[in-house]
Structures are given as structure tokens and as C-alpha cells.
Enzyme design. Structure first.
Site, PDB file in Angstrom:
ATOM      1  N   LEU A  42     -39.069 -10.488 -48.346  1.00 38.28           N
ATOM      2  CA  LEU A  42     -40.303  -9.816 -47.952  1.00 38.28           C
ATOM      3  C   LEU A  42     -39.995  -8.889 -46.790  1.00 38.28           C
ATOM      4  CD1 LEU A  42     -42.857 -12.769 -48.192  1.00 38.28           C
ATOM      5  CD2 LEU A  42     -41.773 -11.422 -50.014  1.00 38.28           C
ATOM      6  N   ASP A  43     -39.864  -7.614 -47.088  1.00 34.39           N
ATOM      7  CA  ASP A  43     -39.448  -6.634 -46.099  1.00 34.39           C
ATOM      8  C   ASP A  43     -40.572  -6.323 -45.115  1.00 34.39           C
ATOM      9  OD1 ASP A  43     -37.623  -4.368 -45.180  1.00 34.39           O
ATOM     10  OD2 ASP A  43     -39.422  -3.253 -45.769  1.00 34.39           O
ATOM     11  N   ALA A  44     -40.223  -6.290 -43.822  1.00 36.25           N
ATOM     12  CA  ALA A  44     -41.151  -5.870 -42.755  1.00 36.25           C
ATOM     13  C   ALA A  44     -42.491  -6.572 -42.850  1.00 36.25           C
ATOM     14  CB  ALA A  44     -41.338  -4.353 -42.791  1.00 36.25           C
ATOM     15  N   VAL A  45     -42.473  -7.812 -43.282  1.00 34.08           N
ATOM     16  CA  VAL A  45     -43.723  -8.518 -43.585  1.00 34.08           C
ATOM     17  C   VAL A  45     -44.557  -8.802 -42.341  1.00 34.08           C
ATOM     18  CG1 VAL A  45     -42.749 -10.851 -43.463  1.00 34.08           C
ATOM     19  CG2 VAL A  45     -44.665 -10.387 -45.015  1.00 34.08           C
TER      20      VAL A  45
END
Length: 576
Positions: free
Chosen positions: A235-238
């Protein structure tokens, strides 16, 4: 295929919806039931015998990092991994391989397609037959060239409601920024000018997670990725997901609820799938994403890379050891994702509260002396401060006047082997395996600091440097892959196996690992200095000569001590 959803599961989903989307909860639950009803078509669900083990090591790589004149990059990468990395790594983290417009893939145009320059879904599927796969899910933002944003510009649904608008007169000074670019970007739409939230760049428009349609859109994307073999979802830059004016818009309660909701759903639909959160923030904030063992299965151990770098540049492990001793014992269904380098730079925000400012300034100076760059972020008071160090990890540790020397190689390998010894799941960046030097030409070409660590190899050139007798690339690659294969056979390196940090003075790092069945004990001894380190043999569990499991060499005990040469590492066990 029929998916059984228990009453308790449905009640848990209802509670999540009440927190996130309290309007029309029953309608949202019905949408979930429809998802469960159609799930399973073409999706591979694997049995969950155990969540992970000592063989779990991930390779972090761009889909096109290996170029070929005769085939798609995904084919070339798959071929390289099959020929050189079988038995060394288990999973491959394919950085965003979808159509994109900027940020080397993280400005996604279409989440459901493979970039035609890389290959197609059948190439991804083929990769997944030989390796576990990790896919990126860029949740916070998408490209301004996406169909969703075109719908926003045209005023058409569903994209019209997919983005976050805000008046430029609104006080947004509390918002935490990882960049120095403007937070709001003006766009002309059929409804007039709109100021849209752009946390990372003007080409990366933030998605409106207050809209439940966005949640269900991404749930469908998640299931598509699982159908193509994704075992780990990154989960990128969540941390920036949920927006609320008057707050920092970082780590909001709703953001944590979104992650927990997805994990709840996967526990029923795809229990073999792991959730990894990418939150490059101070350590205590980072580990909050474990929740109470009900949120992320794994979080990046973001403090580890800069602390290892600091310890090796200083020849002093005091701060590293103090931090390692503070790591919490995690629930059995959670673990750290340990790494030293990735496609991004070395984040320094995770040092907040760990290293004093003068030590950060020392690291910054050493990185710049070695040809690296420093990227900054905006602070609420209008000032800027270092955000990440842009340099390859090999260049960060090598002697700038002797890049290929054995001393430079040994010092780099200390950092990598220490990472393999830590409790958790290790991850290795492709350019660490190949000991790639700073790609200064890439920075000059793109104007982006991060390009320094994002070189593309042509498979012919890569083959040549890994076969040549006189390159540091070959030496590091062979040592690294040998260590990975040995590690995968040692149960003491299971992610949940016991770990103890033993004091051997500020020049060393001694990590004791004990297998879950207590039958295997390994003392991983590291010398972080350019001179010998003498260690009490009792501290490494030896009464007489032992064996180094890294090399199969006998390690002599003399006068109740063992001696580590400069930048030497031993995985010590009792002989016989």
C-alpha cells in the site's frame, strides 16, 4: 467457487462501514455480498500452511530494470531471476508496471493494465509460476491522464466524485507534506476552475477516499491483482490517504480503518495474501500500522537503512544497538519488512527522535561527499528539512577514492548481512544485489534526484559484469546470493524466530537468533570498524571452536575470545 462469510465477519464489516461510510451501510454491505458472490473466477487461492518462513526474501525491482533487444523487459527479468536467483529469493516486488506518466510508475494511468513497453498480463502470470509476487497499489493518487481524472475534468461520473477539491483560501498549514511543491493544483473543468489536492506532484491527483465508490473501485483492483498471483499487496503512501481540513491529514483514524477493512476482507477471500504498508515516517508512527495485530501484516523497517549507514560511516553501533533493543515483540501474524535500499532514497524522517541533528548533518555531508543528493520536504512553519538521501547504497558506503576495493565491498556487505540477520522478512533491491554505483547520467537526463538509484541494465552488459573476474559487481552478487541461499536453509532466520541483541562494544553488532523449536541457535557477529574486533566467546555461545555458517569455515576460539577482522561478518554456531 462459493465463499462462506460468517455472521461475525459481516458484523465486523458493518462496524468498519459505520466508521468510514455511515450513510447507506446496508447498501454497502450488499455491494460486499455481491463481491463475495462473484469472487473466485480465475483467482488462485493458496492454502495457508504458514504465513511465512526463513525462505521468504523479496527482490525489489522495476519491471524494466533488465532491458533486452529480443524480448519484453518482463520476460528478460523473469529469465534473469530464474537463471540467477532461484533458491536465493522467493518473491519479486514488481514496482508499478501499469501505464504511467511520471514518478517512474507511481503516477498511474490505468491500474488494470500492464504497460505495453513492459509486456502484458501473461508475462506477469508466467513470472508468478516461478516466484511469489508483490504488486504496488498506489492508493493515494493517480495520474492526471487517467480516465478517472478525464471524467473529473468533463464532469462525468464516477470520476467527477473521485478527487479532493479545496478552496485556495482554506488554511491547510497543518497538513504534513513530503514535498516542497504546492499542495493544491488548479485545473480547468467544464464546471469552472477547480483546485485539486496534489500531495506529491501536480501530475499526481489525490483520490477522495471519503467516497465509498473509491473504496469499492480499489477492492476490485485488489482482487484483480490477486487473480494474477499477487501474494503481497504493498500500500503505497497509505499514511496520507484520508483528508480532513484542520488536521495533519497524516495517520488519520479513518486511514487505519481502511487498511483494517481490507485486511478483514482478505482474511475471508484470500487468506494467503499479505498486506504491507509503506509509511516513510518517524519510527513510532510507522509501527502504528501494525494496529493491534489487525492491520498490516508487515511494515517497512524504515529506521534500519539510515541507522546502518550511520553506524558504518561512524564505526560506532551505539545508536543502532539502542534502537534495535527497543523494537517491540510483535504478534505472530505481524513482522517487519527489513531492507536497506529501494527505488526511493534513504528516508531520514525515520531518524526523528533517534539520532540528534548533528549526526543527521554528518550523514548528509558524507552522502554529498560520495556524489549523492539530498531531497527536502516542506514543514508547517514554511521551512524545509531533509526528507531523503538520494544515492545507491553501495556508493553510500564505498570509499569514494576506491569504489571497487575489498574494503568497500566488505563494508557494504556488513550492512546487507546485518539486514538478513534481523527478525523479519528481508527485501533486497536489485541495485544492491549488483552493487550499482550512482547513476549520475540518469539524474542529468531526468532532473530527478531519485534517478541516481534507478539505472536500467541491458542484459548483455549485466551478463558481462557478473562474469568478469575483476568487477565488484560480480564479487558482491556472488557473496550476496550465496548468503541468501544459505539463509533459506536455516530455521533460526524464520521471521518469528527469537532475536536478542548482545552488547559487544560500540564497534560491533551481535544478533542472536533462535529457531521456533529452540533447536537452532545462530550468533550473527558483525564488525562495523576498519580494525579487528575481539569478542568474548561466551557471548557468541562458544566454549571451543565454532563454525561459520556463512562460509563453513572453522572459527577458532583463542583465550576465550574470537576475533573479527575489519568489516567481517560471521554466522556462528557450535561445531558438530
Amino acid at each position: 467457487m462459493h465463499i462462506e462469510v460468517s455472521h461475525d465477519d459481516m458484523q465486523r464489516f458493518r462496524r468498519r462501514l459505520m466508521t468510514l461510510y455511515p450513510d447507506h451501510v446496508d447498501a454497502h454491505l450488499e455491494r460486499l455480498r455481491m463481491v463475495f458472490g462473484r469472487y473466485g473466477v480465475g483467482v488462485k487461492i493458496r492454502p495457508v500452511e504458514q504465513r511465512w518462513n526463513e525462505k521468504d526474501v523479496s527482490l525489489i525491482t522495476y519491471a524494466d530494470i533488465v532491458q533486452s533487444d529480443e524480448c519484453a523487459p518482463l520476460i528478460a527479468l523473469h529469465r534473469f531471476a530464474s537463471e540467477h536467483l532461484t533458491g536465493a529469493i522467493k518473491s519479486v516486488h514488481l514496482l508499478p508496471f501499469y501505464p504511467w506518466t511520471s514518478d517512474d510508475g507511481f503516477s498511474v494511468v490505468d491500474y488494470r493494465q500492464v504497460h505495453p513497453d513492459y509486456g502484458d498480463w501473461k508475462h506477469v502470470d508466467g513470472f508468478g509460476e516461478d516466484f511469489d509476487l508483490m504488486f504496488d497499489v498506489v492508493l493515494n493518487h493517480c495520474s492526471t491522464s487517467s480516465n478517472w481524472f478525464r471524467q473529473f475534468i468533463q464532469g462525468n461520473l464516477p470520476g467527477r466524485e473521485y478527487f479532493v477539491e479545496e478552496s485556495p483560501d482554506t488554511d491547510l498549514s497543518q497538513v504534513v507534506r513530503p514535498r516542497t511543491s504546492p499542495l493544491l493544483t488548479q485545473f480547468h473543468t467544464r464546471r469552472g476552475d477547480a483546485h485539486v489536492w496534489t500531495t506529491f506532484s501536480a501530475d499526481q491527483v489525490d483520490l477522495n477516499w471519503r467516497n465509498p465508490d473509491v473504496f469499492f473501485e480499489f477492492l476490485d483492483i485488489f482482487l484483480l491483482y490477486i487473480s494474477h498471483g499477487a501474494r503481497i499487496l504493498r500500500l503505497d503512501a497509505v499514511a496520507f490517504l484520508w483528508k480532513k481540513v484542520g488536521t495533519s491529514c497524516l495517520h488519520l483514524r479513518q486511514t487505519h480503518e481502511v487498511i483494517k477493512f481490507f485486511r478483514d476482507i482478505f482474511a475471508v477471500l484470500a487468506p494467503h495474501v499479505l498486506v504491507l504498508t509503506e509509511t516513510n515516517v518517524p519510527h513510532e508512527e510507522n509501527i502504528s500500522y501494525f494496529g493491534d495485530g489487525d492491520e498490516a501484516h508487515m511494515v517497512y523497517n524504515f529506521s534500519l537503512p539510515p541507522l546502518l549507514l550511520h553506524a558504518l560511516l561512524r564505526g560506532d553501533t551505539s545508536e543502532l544497538v539502542k534502537w534495535a533493543n527497543s523494537l517491540p515483540v510483535l504478534p505472530g501474524n505481524c513482522t517487519f519488512f527489513n531492507f536497506t535500499a529501494s527505488h526511493d532514497g534513504i528516508g531520514v524522517r525515520p531518524l526523528q527522535g533517534i539520532l540528534p541533528r548533528e549526526e543527521l548533518d554528518f550523514i548528509v555531508g558524507e552522502v554529498e561527499r560520495r556524489g549523492g543528493h539530498v531531497s527536502s520536504k516542506s514543514n508547517p512553519d514554511g521551512s524545509t528539512s531533509p526528507y531523503e538521501l538520494n544515492i545507491t547504497y553501495y556508493s553510500a558506503l564505498a570509499d569514494p577514492d576506491a569504489l571497487e576495493s575489498e574494503d568497500s565491498q566488505d563494508r557494504f556487505m556488513v550492512s546487507q548481512l546485518a539486514t538478513l540477520a534481523m527478525r523479519g522478512m528481508p527485501a533486497v533491491y536489485f541495485h544492491s544485489l549488483t552493487a550499482t554505483l550512482n547513476h549520475l547520467e540518469g539524474v542529468e537526463e531526468t532532473g530527478a534526484n531519485r534517478s541516481i538509484n534507478r539505472r536500467k541494465w541491458h542484459e548483455r552488459e549485466l551478463d558481462e559484469v557478473l562474469k568478469a573476474d575483476d568487477t565488484h559487481h560480480r564479487a558482491i552478487f556472488n557473496r550476496y546470493t550465496d548468503a541468501l541461499r544459505r539463509r533459506g536453509k536455516l530455521k533460526a532466520f524464520h521471521p518469528n524466530a527469537g532475536m536478542e541483541i548482545i552488547d559487544v562494544g560500540k564497534g560491533g553488532l551481535l544478533i542472536k537468533r533462535v529457531s521456533l523449536d529452540q533447536k537452532m541457535v545462530i550468533h550473527c557477529a558483525h564488525n562495523f570498524r576498519d580494525r579487528d574486533l575481539v569478542v568474548d566467546a561466551e557471548k557468541v555461545g562458544l566454549e571451543k571452536d565454532g563454525v561459520d555458517l556463512l562460509t563453513d569455515q572453522i572459527v577458532p576460539v583463542r583465550n576465550a575470545t574470537i576475533t573479527l577482522k575489519p568489516y567481517e561478518v560471521r554466522w556462528l554456531s557450535r561445531a558438530g
